[in-house]
Every structure is written in structure tokens, then in C-alpha cells.
Design a protein around this motif. Structure first.
Motif, PDB file in Angstrom:
ATOM      1  N   THR A  90     103.795  49.711  67.160  1.00 14.01           N
ATOM      2  CA  THR A  90     103.752  50.809  68.118  1.00 14.01           C
ATOM      3  C   THR A  90     104.167  52.115  67.462  1.00 14.01           C
ATOM      4  O   THR A  90     104.517  53.061  68.138  1.00 14.01           O
ATOM      5  CB  THR A  90     104.686  50.548  69.306  1.00 14.01           C
ATOM      6  OG1 THR A  90     106.010  50.418  68.796  1.00 14.01           O
ATOM      7  CG2 THR A  90     104.309  49.303  70.048  1.00 14.01           C
ATOM      8  N   LEU A  91     104.152  52.130  66.118  1.00 15.92           N
ATOM      9  CA  LEU A  91     104.465  53.375  65.433  1.00 15.92           C
ATOM     10  C   LEU A  91     103.204  54.228  65.385  1.00 15.92           C
ATOM     11  O   LEU A  91     102.096  53.719  65.447  1.00 15.92           O
ATOM     12  CB  LEU A  91     104.927  53.079  64.012  1.00 15.92           C
ATOM     13  CG  LEU A  91     106.219  52.263  63.921  1.00 15.92           C
ATOM     14  CD1 LEU A  91     106.398  51.730  62.521  1.00 15.92           C
ATOM     15  CD2 LEU A  91     107.406  53.102  64.326  1.00 15.92           C
ATOM     16  N   VAL A  92     103.397  55.543  65.272  1.00 16.02           N
ATOM     17  CA  VAL A  92     102.262  56.447  65.194  1.00 16.02           C
ATOM     18  C   VAL A  92     101.929  56.641  63.717  1.00 16.02           C
ATOM     19  O   VAL A  92     102.749  57.149  62.958  1.00 16.02           O
ATOM     20  CB  VAL A  92     102.603  57.791  65.852  1.00 16.02           C
ATOM     21  CG1 VAL A  92     101.380  58.682  65.881  1.00 16.02           C
ATOM     22  CG2 VAL A  92     103.130  57.561  67.248  1.00 16.02           C
ATOM     23  N   PRO A  93     100.721  56.231  63.295  1.00 14.68           N
ATOM     24  CA  PRO A  93     100.438  56.167  61.854  1.00 14.68           C
ATOM     25  C   PRO A  93     100.566  57.491  61.116  1.00 14.68           C
ATOM     26  O   PRO A  93     101.032  57.508  59.987  1.00 14.68           O
ATOM     27  CB  PRO A  93      98.986  55.682  61.805  1.00 14.68           C
ATOM     28  CG  PRO A  93      98.722  55.070  63.127  1.00 14.68           C
ATOM     29  CD  PRO A  93      99.622  55.718  64.107  1.00 14.68           C
ATOM     30  N   LEU A 100     102.410  60.090  61.790  1.00 10.46           N
ATOM     31  CA  LEU A 100     103.727  60.700  61.805  1.00 10.46           C
ATOM     32  C   LEU A 100     104.615  60.028  60.757  1.00 10.46           C
ATOM     33  O   LEU A 100     104.431  58.860  60.441  1.00 10.46           O
ATOM     34  CB  LEU A 100     104.382  60.544  63.194  1.00 10.46           C
ATOM     35  CG  LEU A 100     104.203  61.685  64.199  1.00 10.46           C
ATOM     36  CD1 LEU A 100     102.743  62.010  64.403  1.00 10.46           C
ATOM     37  CD2 LEU A 100     104.849  61.350  65.526  1.00 10.46           C
ATOM     38  N   ASN A 108     108.649  59.619  63.849  1.00 13.10           N
ATOM     39  CA  ASN A 108     108.504  58.502  64.781  1.00 13.10           C
ATOM     40  C   ASN A 108     109.810  58.194  65.489  1.00 13.10           C
ATOM     41  O   ASN A 108     109.838  57.955  66.701  1.00 13.10           O
ATOM     42  CB  ASN A 108     108.018  57.261  64.039  1.00 13.10           C
ATOM     43  CG  ASN A 108     106.523  57.082  64.138  1.00 13.10           C
ATOM     44  OD1 ASN A 108     106.004  56.820  65.212  1.00 13.10           O
ATOM     45  ND2 ASN A 108     105.836  57.250  63.030  1.00 13.10           N
ATOM     46  N   ARG A 120     100.478  65.126  68.736  1.00 12.27           N
ATOM     47  CA  ARG A 120     100.020  64.332  67.585  1.00 12.27           C
ATOM     48  C   ARG A 120     100.094  62.839  67.895  1.00 12.27           C
ATOM     49  O   ARG A 120      99.203  62.070  67.519  1.00 12.27           O
ATOM     50  CB  ARG A 120     100.880  64.653  66.361  1.00 12.27           C
ATOM     51  CG  ARG A 120     100.528  65.978  65.727  1.00 12.27           C
ATOM     52  CD  ARG A 120     101.547  66.371  64.690  1.00 12.27           C
ATOM     53  NE  ARG A 120     101.598  65.456  63.556  1.00 12.27           N
ATOM     54  CZ  ARG A 120     102.639  65.350  62.736  1.00 12.27           C
ATOM     55  NH1 ARG A 120     103.714  66.095  62.923  1.00 12.27           N
ATOM     56  NH2 ARG A 120     102.603  64.529  61.722  1.00 12.27           N
ATOM     57  N   ASP A 125      96.932  60.244  67.894  1.00  9.25           N
ATOM     58  CA  ASP A 125      96.844  59.253  66.830  1.00  9.25           C
ATOM     59  C   ASP A 125      96.925  57.832  67.347  1.00  9.25           C
ATOM     60  O   ASP A 125      96.349  56.927  66.760  1.00  9.25           O
ATOM     61  CB  ASP A 125      97.963  59.513  65.816  1.00  9.25           C
ATOM     62  CG  ASP A 125      97.554  59.067  64.431  1.00  9.25           C
ATOM     63  OD1 ASP A 125      96.352  59.166  64.126  1.00  9.25           O
ATOM     64  OD2 ASP A 125      98.408  58.616  63.677  1.00  9.25           O
ATOM     65  N   SER A 126      97.657  57.606  68.427  1.00  4.99           N
ATOM     66  CA  SER A 126      97.782  56.251  68.936  1.00  4.99           C
ATOM     67  C   SER A 126      98.158  56.296  70.406  1.00  4.99           C
ATOM     68  O   SER A 126      99.319  56.486  70.758  1.00  4.99           O
ATOM     69  CB  SER A 126      98.841  55.487  68.133  1.00  4.99           C
ATOM     70  OG  SER A 126      99.140  54.281  68.777  1.00  4.99           O
ATOM     71  N   ALA A 153     100.786  53.697  71.350  1.00  8.65           N
ATOM     72  CA  ALA A 153     102.161  54.061  71.032  1.00  8.65           C
ATOM     73  C   ALA A 153     102.675  55.105  72.022  1.00  8.65           C
ATOM     74  O   ALA A 153     103.818  55.044  72.480  1.00  8.65           O
ATOM     75  CB  ALA A 153     102.248  54.593  69.603  1.00  8.65           C
TER      76      ALA A 153
END
Lengths: 513, 305
Positions: A101-104, A106, A111, B171, B175-176, B179
Motif C-alpha cells: 500500500t506504499l505509493v511507488p 513517493l 510515504n 501525487r 500514483d496509487s 494506497a
């Protein structure tokens, strides 16, 4: 080590969570049936069970994704109303999901900071960095925080996921099969450190797993779910692996090892010579793979997910272009195109068959006909198809391979995972097979299907096929393979006959040492 | 010959600054929208509607700055409409963008008919080089304040993407989405707001077209600049700072034709005028296969998924 902090959990430390008679129904299906488990503060508790046994449903009820139909949740001994994941977070319950669930794009620091509920409108990076450094001082593992998460290895991402929960003051951690993307070494390191934190009373852990080794090494207590109900549990020290397995699968016959016929000393069939291929982003994914597979031999490629195995299988299936290198079959050059698949009798079972080996909205019969629809008897003159032979062949294979489907005309996407796998197997294995390329064939299947599919693969080997098995499940490779190869950073890092190696040696090479 | 070259270069410098200003605004608007995970191809329509409404408002009120604001608000309306439509299930952002492009230009042409003739007040410009006494240079460096506003906006956006909560939230959303949802970020709302804010910038860019350069309202005003700006965002790899550089490059290419004409080169005038379009094509070919662009692209964009 003893666990003195369990009884007197400090205010900021671990918290206990119990479910009482938790029941969840989806329509007429009871996914969770009167399940009561108790995880005291500072415990390391494992939830065991097969796919579909209700483990995920239970933790999702705890996390507030689902509202249980009956039963209640106690947090720190008090009844707690958790209506959504944010409520759970406020109580200090955090979950590490199987997918990240991390933002790639960032960085690690970004994060962590953005995940906080009270991010200031303007972020003072110097102050945040100081606070992060102080936080990391207290943490058992280090992760580089200044790089975009996309550039971190899977193990580092997993650590960062856990750090994120601790950063958010998580005091009860739920881990959903956290080690599936890690090397055995990384898994042991992370679980060991978490175990240490539970022993110091800083944290309670509830971990979903199906790896008995992890359970016996790290867990104190275990609960086993079967078909939505609590089948048993207790202190791990009082239980045996066999006992836990029996609780998991009930009265189903435990599978036997596929019997292995003697086939040694045959000629090389599949020869991969210096294969190089790029991933979608143009980075080198397969970096000079040399590998030979003989007739009547299973070569198992082990490795941590994301080290080029997927790209290698895609190359062999014709889904990804080769940048360099050649593939030979019986010393003749092989191009992964339909003509050569037929000529050299190359068959395959890619991972996620619904995505990679089937057209989801076409019927079961049509999907089974993919290898043969343009040849007699299904086709006249190479273009005129008759449905009769297609259907009768499909009916025969569906019966022989035990594919459970409502009808031959049902879209294949309506079948369960195991049945899609069986239908694709039926298509690929029904003829003479010289080369078989298999990737994670049992991922997400139940015990019975797993035994059957592994049996089929072993059958092909015994009949003289050269089998390349790519799997993230080391146990599967150790069970099936004659020879083990380890893939790390796109290269074959290690090769050995399965009898001359062991789990730790393989694990070391998986980690790239 | 060298005198001619100096004139051409001076004219191109001035032209680059003038022509690039709307590109800067549209590209920054599109960058903001795409960073949040959506593509708004409707900015061409926003640009034209912003130009028309800006011109009409300036004419009616007598204040060109009121016109700039009106252009921006038209952009907010179209952007919010795009954002809301795309928040409905199974709605494709590219299709909605094309529909809004047609809607924006259509509305502008319909309501803009009465404003083709009248003369609206222009935005003032800042004379940067009058002191040199060089007529051509002084003429070239009469710079519209919006150019500086655009550069300031780019710097502010670059800073905000790193250093503010809003920037990180945008952002993250781009990006997700998974998330973002797990963090409790309302993904659709963020995207609607980002698209509306992006529309504001594009609308301001449109008002520049009619109120500064070329400085009048007619139906051929934009000639596809809104679409070129979208290509420019990919070329700039979603960086606001690089957007300014890319816009200046496009501006210089656009200024090539008029600059050559000013020294008497009339042969191939239309060919030189096509320079920005050729540049767009080359950039699209170059960047569609670019590995860097693939890596920098926000993960939620429908073209990269």
C-alpha cells in the motif's frame, strides 16, 4: 526468552484483541461461523487455514472492512465498535496487506509522513527528517527513506510497510502472509524482529500464514480455521505439524508425493542460451540466462518474486521479445511462435492462467480449443471451423480432467481458479508433450487441486517431457524438481541436483549472496 | 546577413515568450490534472472558451484582468464537469475529454460571434528592454505579466508537490488509488479538484490568447494549442519546471514563421508556421518509446496502466 511484559502491558505498548462469536454471511454463504479467538497483549498469534477458510474475512471484520452479522470485538478487554479501517487505526490496530500500500513514486519519508492523520499543510522537511531519524533509532530495521519506493527491493518495501504501521503508533499488527515476497532469510529476519518486539511487550501480532515452518519458529499460539469455523488451536509448543495440517484440511486425504520414475541420463531437450530481455520499463529483467533441461527432468527455478522469473516465462511463451540469446529445442532454434510451439510440441501453464492462457469471456469449449481449432478435425481448409468436433473434444477433456463448469458454453471467467487451471491443463497436456513450461501452477489453489496438478506435472516428466517449473513456493520446487536453479537479479545464480542442496543454501542464493 | 540573423533571433526570443505563455498555463494545468491520475484532453476546449469569455468580459467591463479571471472561471467550470463525469463508474476520462473539447469550442463559437468585431482592452505589458534604445529588442521584450505569473506558478507547483500536504495527496492519488483509499483520501474528490484547478490555469492561458497575443477573438485563435500542451506534458515528464522549458521551445518553434517573414523570407511561410506541429509529432514519437517517460508517468493514468 521469556515474556515478562505480557501481563503488565504498559499504556503505550501492546494491546489485546479478541473476537467473540464472530459470524459473517455473504448471501446464503457463511464465510465466518461463530469464531472466537483471543490474542493477548504481546502475543504472536498465527491464523492458519486453507484458501477460503475465512482467515481474510476474520481479519477484515477486525479491521472494519466488513461488519460482522453477529459477534463482537474486544480491544484491550473493552467492547470496540470498528466501523471502518480508520476506526481500527485509531485503536492502534494496523494491517500489512499482501499487496503493497506504499505509493511507488513517493520516497520512503514522503510515504511515512503522508500516511499520518495530522500532516501539516506545509511540511517542514528538516523537522520531519529529525523526527523520522529519532523514530528509526527505536526501530529494529533500517530502510533507506530518501529513495522512491519503486526502487526498493521487495523485502525493503515489506519492512517499510511494517515501519509505517509502527510509525502510526500501531500496537496490534495484522500481517497477511507477509513473507510471500521475501527470501527465507529476509522472512526470518523480519519475523524474528517482530517476535522480539512482542516479547518486549511493544506489540501484539496476528499473522495469517500457511507456512508451518514460520508457525513453529515464531508463533506462540495458533488458531486454525476450516470452512469458516474455528477447527482448533492452542499453544504451538503443544502441537505437531501433522496435527495442525489435519485441523486445516479435515478429513480430506493428505496428498502423497508424486511417484518419480527413473529417467536419468537422457538427452538435453530445452536449451536456453544467454537469454536477455527487458521489462516494461526497459530495465533488464532477464540478464543472460543459460539453462539446459533434459528429457524426463523437472528443473525448478526458485527465487524471490520480481527477480526476472516472470519475464523469463513470458519470453518462453512468446509474450515478451528477446533482446539477446537463443532458445534451442533438440539443437534446433526455437522461436516462441505458434508454428514452433506445434512443431516442437512445447506446452505451457503460465501463472494467472485466466489472464495469460485464456480469453476470459470466451466459452470453456473455445478456450480448450485454442491449440487445435485451426487444424482438422475442428477446421476444414484451415479456416472453416465446425463447432461439433470442438465441443465433443472439450466435453471429453472436461470429463477427463474433472473441470467443474456449469456448461461448455459458460465463459471461462465464471469458473473457479482451480477449474480454470484444470481446463488449461487439459488443453495443454492432452497431447504428446516434449517441453512443458509451468509457472506457479498451484498459486491460490486448495489442497486437493494442488495434489492433482502436481501429479499431472510429474506424469509428464515420467513420460519423458522436459519440464521447466518456475515457482515462488520453495516447498513445491523441493517436492517436484530433479534439479534446482535459483534466479536472482535476472541471472541463474545457483544450480544443483535437488538431493545435493538444502533450503538454507537455496535461500542464501535467493537473497543474492 | 548577420543583421538578419540578429533580427530573426530577437523576433524568435520575443515570439517564444509570447507564444509560450498559453502553453505554460495549459501544460501546468494538465500536469496538475495528470498528477492526480486523470487525463483531461478537454483543455483545448477550455483554452478556446477561456479566450472567448475573457475577451467578452474585458470588452464589457473594460478591465482586461476581469477577463483573465473570467477565463479562469470558465476553466474551473469545464474542469469540474470533466472531473465529476469521470467520477461516475466506468466513464473513460479520454472520451469525456474529447467531448468537452468539442463542447468548449462549440460554446465559445456560439456565444463569441458578437465579439469578433469589437476591440477589447489589452493586458498591459512590462517593457524590459526599452532602456537599450534598440527598437527591435524593446519590441521583443515587452513581456506580459502573465508570463511571469506562469513561471511563478510552475515554481510554486514544483515546490508544493514536494513540500505540502496537498501536493503529496495529489501525487499519492495519481500514483496509487488503492494506497490513497487505504489512507482515507477521497480519491474522486481530489481528482475533481485537481481537474478544476487545472482547468483554471488553462482558462487563464486562453484569456492570454485573446487579451495579449495575438490579442483578438476569432475562431481560429487556438489552432490546437491545447492539444499540443498535452503532448508537452509528456515531453516534460510531468515536471512543472520542465513544462516551462518545453513551452519556451514550442513558443520558439511557433515564432519561427513570423520571425522569418519579418526579414522578408516569405517562401515556405506556411511550412515554417507548421513547425510546432512537426515538433509535437516528433516529441510524441520520441517520448512514446521513452523509458524515462514511462517511469515518470503517474501510475494511475489510463494510458500507462
Amino acid at each position: 526468552m521469556s515474556a515478562p511484559a505480557i501481563a503488565a502491558a504498559p499504556h503505550a505498548g501492546a494491546v489485546s484483541v479478541s473476537t467473540v462469536g464472530m459470524t459473517k454471511r455473504f448471501g446464503g454463504f457463511t464465510a465466518l461461523d461463530d469464531v472466537s479467538i483471543d490474542v493477548p497483549a504481546g502475543a504472536f498469534h498465527v491464523l492458519l487455514g486453507e484458501n477460503g477458510a475465512g482467515k481474510s474475512t476474520l481479519v477484515k471484520c477486525i479491521m472494519g472492512f466488513y461488519q460482522p452479522d453477529a459477534g463482537s470485538l474486544l480491544v484491550g478487554g473493552e467492547p470496540a465498535a470498528v466501523r471502518n479501517p480508520r476506526d481500527a487505526r485509531a485503536l492502534g490496530i494496523g494491517m500489512v496487506y499482501q499487496h503493497f500500500t506504499l505509493v511507488p513514486s513517493l520516497t520512503g519519508a514522503e510515504n511515512l509522513v503522508i500516511s499520518r492523520a495530522d500532516v501539516p499543510a506545509v511540511i517542514h522537511w528538516r523537522r520531519e527528517r529529525e523526527r523520522l531519524a529519532a523514530f528509526m533509532e527505536r526501530m529494529p530495521f533500517r530502510v533507506p527513506l530518501d529513495r522512491p519506493v519503486a526502487s526498493l527491493a521487495a523485502g525493503e518495501k515489506q519492512k517499510l510497510e511494517i515501519l509505517k504501521l509502527l510509525y502510526l503508533d500501531g500496537r496490534f499488527l495484522i500481517l497477511d502472509e507477509p513473507t510471500s515476497v521475501l527470501t527465507p532469510g529476509e522472512a526470518d529476519e523480519i519475523l524474528g524482529l517482530l517476535r522480539g518486539m512482542t516479547e518486549r511487550g511493544e506489540l501484539s501480532v496476528l499473522m495469517i500464514s500457511h507456512k508451518f515452518r514460520e508457525v513453529t519458529t515464531f508463533a506462540e499460539t495458533v488458531s486454525v480455521l476450516r470452512r469458516g469455523a474455528l477447527a482448533g488451536g492452542g499453544r504451538v509448543a503443544d502441537m505437531t505439524t501433522d496435527g495442525m495440517a489435519r485441523l486445516m484440511i479435515g478429513d480430506t486425504v493428505v496428498r502423497e508425493r508424486g511417484s518419480r520414475a527413473e529417467t536419468a541420463g537422457k538427452a538435453t531437450v530445452l536449451d536456453l542460451a544467454g537469454l536477455v530481455a527487458d521489462d516494461d520499463a526497459g530495465r533488464t529483467a532477464v540478464d543472460g540466462v543459460n539453462l539446459k533441461v533434459r528429457a524426463g527432468e523437472i528443473v525448478g527455478i526458485a527465487g524471490v518474486s520480481g527477480n526476472g522469473q516472470a519475464a523469463l516465462v513470458e519470453v518462453l511463451n512468446g509474450q515478451r521479445p528477446l533482446r539477446d540469446g537463443r532458445i534451442f529445442i533438440r539443437d534446433e532454434p526455437f522461436e516462441p511462435v505458434r508454428r514452433d510451439f506445434d512443431r516442437f510440441r512445447v506446452f505451457g501453464l503460465p501463472e494467472e492462467p485466466l489472464k495469460n492462457a485464456a480469453v476470459p469471456r470466451m466459452s470453456v469449449a473455445e478456450n480448450i480449443a485454442f491449440r487445435a481449432f485451426d487444424k482438422p478435425p475442428a477446421a476444414k481448409f484451415g479456416w472453416w471451423l465446425s463447432r461439433g468436433p470442438i465441443r465433443s473434444r472439450a466435453a471429453d477433456l472436461v470429463a477427463r480432467y474433472g473441470v467443474k463448469t456449469a456448461s461448455l458454453d459458460a465463459p471461462i471467467a465464471t469458473l473457479s481458479g482451480g477449474n480454470v487451471q484444470r481446463a488449461v491443463l487439459a488443453r495443454e497436456l492432452s497431447g504428446d508433450v516434449d517441453v512443458l513450461v509451468v509457472a506457479n501452477p498451484c498459486f491460490g489453489l486448495d489442497f486437493a487441486s494442488v495434489a492433482e496438478i502436481r501429479g499431472q506435472i510429474m506424469d509428464q516428466r515420467n513420460r519423458g517431457a522436459a519440464v521447466l517449473l518456475v515457482s515462488e513456493d520453495l516447498d513445491e520446487i523441493l517436492e517436484l524438481a530433479d534439479r534446482v536453479a535459483v534466479m536472482s537479479e535476472g541471472r541463474i545464480a545457483y544450480q544443483a541436483p535437488v538431493g545435493e542442496t538444502d533450503r538454507m543454501t537455496i535461500g542464501r542464493h535467493m537473497a543474492g549472496h | 546577413m548577420s543583421a538578419h540573423l540578429a533580427i530573426v533571433l530577437t523576433a524568435m526570443l520575443g515570439g517564444a515568450i509570447r507564444v509560450s505563455t498559453p502553453f505554460i498555463f495549459v501544460a501546468l494545468g494538465e500536469t496538475l490534472t495528470e498528477k492526480s491520475g486523470r487525463i483531461n484532453l478537454g483543455l483545448e476546449g477550455t483554452l478556446v472558451l477561456g479566450a472567448m469569455l475573457g475577451y467578452a468580459t474585458a470588452y464589457e467591463t473594460g478591465s482586461p484582468w476581469a477577463g483573465v479571471l473570467a477565463g479562469g472561471l470558465a476553466g474551473v467550470a469545464l474542469g469540474a464537469l470533466h472531473g465529476l463525469l469521470c467520477s461516475l463508474p466506468r466513464v473513460n476520462d479520454i472520451a469525456v475529454g474529447i467531448a468537452l473539447m468539442t463542447l468548449g469550442t462549440g460554446l465559445a463559437f456560439f456565444f463569441g460571434k458578437p465579439f469578433i468585431q469589437p476591440e477589447a482592452p489589452h493586458l498591459p505589458s512590462v517593457p524590459l528592454a526599452d532602456w537599450t534604445g534598440d527598437h527591435a529588442l524593446a519590441e521583443a521584450l515587452r513581456v506580459n505579466p502573465l508570463f511571469f505569473v506562469g513561471i511563478a506558478t510552475a515554481l510554486a507547483m514544483a515546490w508544493a508537490f514536494r513540500n505540502t500536504r496537498v501536493g503529496l495527496v495529489v501525487r499519492t492519488t495519481g500514483d496509487s488509488a488503492a494506497a490513497a483509499l487505504a489512507m482515507g483520501i477521497p480519491v474522486d474528490r481530489v481528482r475533481v479538484l485537481a481537474t478544476a484547478a487545472g482547468g483554471f490555469l488553462a482558462g487563464v492561458g486562453g484569456s492570454f490568447l485573446s487579451l495579449s497575443y495575438p490579442g483578438s477573438w476569432n475562431e481560429g485563435l487556438s489552432s490546437g494549442q491545447g492539444l499540443m500542451a498535452v503532448a508537452l506534458v509528456i515531453f516534460a515528464r510531468w515536471s512543472p519546471i520542465r513544462c516551462v522549458g518545453a513551452a519556451l521551445l514550442f513558443g520558439a518553434a511557433g515564432a519561427l514563421g513570423p520571425a522569418l517573414q519579418s526579414v522578408g523570407v516569405t517562401q515556405g511561410y506556411y511550412l515554417f508556421n507548421a513547425a510546432p506541429y512537426v515538433l509535437t509529432l516528433l516529441i510524441m514519437v520520441g517520448s512514446s518509446s521513452s523509458v524515462d517517460a514511462h517511469r515518470a508517468a503517474p501510475g494511475e493514468l489510463s494510458i500507462t496502466r
